[in-house]
Design an enzyme around this catalytic site. Structure first.
Site, short mmCIF file in Angstrom:
data_model
loop_
_atom_site.label_atom_id
_atom_site.label_comp_id
_atom_site.label_asym_id
_atom_site.label_seq_id
_atom_site.Cartn_x
_atom_site.Cartn_y
_atom_site.Cartn_z
N SER A 74 0.81 -1.18 0.13
CA SER A 74 0.06 -0.05 0.13
C SER A 74 0.77 1.25 0.04
O SER A 74 2.15 1.36 0.06
CB SER A 74 -0.99 -0.06 1.07
OG SER A 74 0.05 0.19 2.34
N LYS A 75 0.03 2.47 0.09
CA LYS A 75 0.98 3.73 -0.29
C LYS A 75 2.08 3.78 1.12
O LYS A 75 2.98 4.34 0.52
CB LYS A 75 -0.04 4.70 0.30
CG LYS A 75 -1.00 5.26 -1.07
CD LYS A 75 -0.53 6.30 -1.53
CE LYS A 75 -1.20 6.51 -2.84
NZ LYS A 75 -0.50 5.94 -4.01
N ARG A 76 1.56 3.07 2.40
CA ARG A 76 2.74 3.63 3.11
C ARG A 76 4.15 2.85 2.96
O ARG A 76 5.06 2.89 3.38
CB ARG A 76 2.07 3.24 4.53
CG ARG A 76 2.12 1.78 5.03
CD ARG A 76 1.32 1.49 6.20
NE ARG A 76 0.82 0.14 5.88
CZ ARG A 76 1.31 -0.94 6.35
NH1 ARG A 76 2.68 -0.80 7.11
NH2 ARG A 76 0.99 -2.36 6.20
N HIS A 77 4.30 2.00 1.90
CA HIS A 77 5.49 1.28 1.37
C HIS A 77 6.08 1.97 0.45
O HIS A 77 7.17 1.61 0.00
CB HIS A 77 5.29 -0.09 1.09
CG HIS A 77 4.63 -1.00 2.08
ND1 HIS A 77 3.12 -1.47 2.02
CD2 HIS A 77 4.87 -1.29 3.14
CE1 HIS A 77 2.92 -2.00 3.18
NE2 HIS A 77 4.02 -2.13 4.00
N GLY A 78 5.41 3.17 0.00
CA GLY A 78 6.17 4.07 -0.91
C GLY A 78 5.33 4.03 -2.15
O GLY A 78 4.14 4.15 -2.00
#
Ligand code: GLU
Length: 477
Positions: free
Chosen positions: A249-253
């Protein structure tokens, strides 16, 4: 002939999972001498986002993925937008109804909810009760004006086996499927129905898609068979997970091709990296272009366990591409990231050539090239503490003085001057090199100093040495 398709729903930009699916389809088609089709699955109007078909096409092209047939490229199997194929879906639904392989269901949402709750209370899975399965033709005719859906008569016993090229035989107990909806109240198809008709009509021989569609596959097989269509081969690609094995998801880049591009990841490297998310070349080579991969690509080499996404590896690959590509190509790629004027200053290609050794992304490259075109306003703090301390002013001024007299402005001659001056001043050569680098570039690391100074040229070098000395003396650093 092999015919494969990538069938995105236009609900946003091209994501890494979709890009990988498209790429594997494309490579398989190339390897088999087949055709790769782009089909836009735009039936669910409510989820659509304006402009996303174009954005997806742009994303695919930027990775070097081109289609032989698609909405903009007729190949005789069109239309290639699902919404334009509605007459086919409706004709096939009519046929299944006429053959009693499907039926009208008039249950209201409240009724369905009630039936489901009752099943659950008996400890049974909450599926469709089959309430309308047995309605007589007269009853159906009498209720023609009422809101209804079309349900497919799913088998109630036995197994369905999906022969998956990557996973082998995957067996499903038919009791897990109920009579699922194939046409909505407005007589438009659901995904599981439309996809079968479109795959058949487009002559698709291999369905290659993400693992999340594996549970849909038995339902699609039922429909292929009910319509008397040949069932294509299936290959379900492994999931792409974050390093902690959670959903990406977004929080992984970044997760969309556009975001990677904006981060300055070299797009050839991104395509190369996607290749390794589930596939490996027979000789274990990791750096290979799409064309090279196409020669070696087989579905048998696709792993069935999850692929783990690794941003560091992607950046490493971006770096490898940056140093291996022709310098002209890197220069063109870095242009959009440059926010300063390069009209005056050293030769652009030479600056790119020298700076790329230390950059992982085009954003970093643009930053690292900046000082060649504009004198630094600030100096890295840890460098100031180390290299602009006692004696630095004198050394910088001595260097400025000596370099203003420098006859041959080239690497070797500059090196000789530094050697000589270090001997005269009784300091180590490094004590001249580090302050010079900081003064001219504002940075503590960068390309080899004499290459850097040679390229920067005498005027800028001498000016910046003096300026740094003045600033230190004035205490304005
Ligand atoms: N439109 C579907 C999706 O985006 C296509 C699935 C398939 O390839 O069958 O997931």
């Amino acid at each position: 002939m092999v015919r494969v398709r990538y069938a995105p729903s236009p609900t946003g930009t091209l994501h890494i999972g979709g890009a990988r699916t498209a790429l594997f389809n494309y490579l398989f088609a190339r390897h088999e001498g087949g055709r790769f089709i782009l089909r836009v699955e735009d039936t669910d109007q409510s989820r659509q986002i304006e402009g996303s078909e174009e954005a997806m096409m742009r994303g695919l092209r930027s990775l070097g993925i081109v289609w032989d047939e698609g909405p903009d490229q007729d190949g005789g199997y069109g239309p290639y937008r699902q919404s334009e194929r509605l007459h086919r879906h409706q004709a096939m639904a009519d046929q299944l109804l006429a053959e009693h392989k499907a039926y009208r269901c008039f249950c209201t949402p409240e009724q369905l909810e009630q039936d489901r709750a009752q099943l659950q209370a008996q400890g049974l899975p909450p599926r469709y009760s089959g309430r309308c399965r047995g309605l007589s033709e007269d009853e159906v005719r009498a209720r023609a004006g009422e809101r209804s859906v079309v349900r497919f008569k799913a088998p109630v016993e036995g197994d369905t086996v999906v022969h998956d090229i990557i996973r082998g035989q995957v067996r499903f107990d038919n009791r897990v499927f109920d009579d699922f909806v194939i046409m909505k109240p407005d007589y438009t198809p659901v995904y599981n129905f439309a996809v079968v008709i479109d795959d058949h009509d487009m002559g698709i021989t291999h369905v290659i898609r993400g693992e999340e569609h594996l549970p849909n596959t038995p339902k699609q097989i039922f429909i292929f068979e009910a319509l008397g269509f040949e069932v294509p081969a299936f290959a379900h690609l492994p999931m792409i997970l974050a390093p902690d094995r959670s959903k990406l998801s977004k929080r992984h880049g970044a997760t969309s091709v556009e975001e990677y591009r904006d981060q300055g990841i070299v797009l050839g490297a991104l395509a190369n990296y996607l290749l390794l998310l589930g596939w490996s070349s027979p000789d274990g080579r990791e750096i290979l272009t799409i064309d090279e991969a196409a020669q070696e690509f087989t579905l048998e080499r696709v792993q069935h366990t999850a692929a783990i996404y690794d941003q560091k590896k992607l950046e490493w690959m971006s770096h490898e591409y940056m140093i291996a590509l022709p310098v002209e190509q890197v220069a063109e790629a870095v242009r959009p990231f440059i926010r300063y004027s390069t009209d005056h200053g050293p030769d652009f290609l030479s600056v790119v050539g020298l700076s790329r050794e230390r950059a992982f992304t085009l954003v970093q490259l643009a930053e690292q090239m900046h000082f060649f075109y504009e004198a630094p306003e600030t100096y890295e703090a840890k460098g100031v503490a180390k290299h602009f301390g006692a004696g630095a002013v004198e050394r910088l001024e001595a260097l400025a003085e000596r370099l203003s007299q420098q006859a041959d402005w080239n690497h070797d001659a500059l090196l000789a001057t530094y050697d000589q001056l270090s001997e005269e001043l009784g300091v180590k050569r490094a004590e001249l090199i580090h302050p010079t680098r900081l003064a001219v570039s504002g940075r503590t690391v960068g390309p080899g100093l004499f290459e850097l100074v040679e390229l920067l040229g005498p005027t800028a070098t001498v000016d910046r040495l003096r300026q740094a000395a003045d600033r230190i003396r004035a205490g304005s650093i």
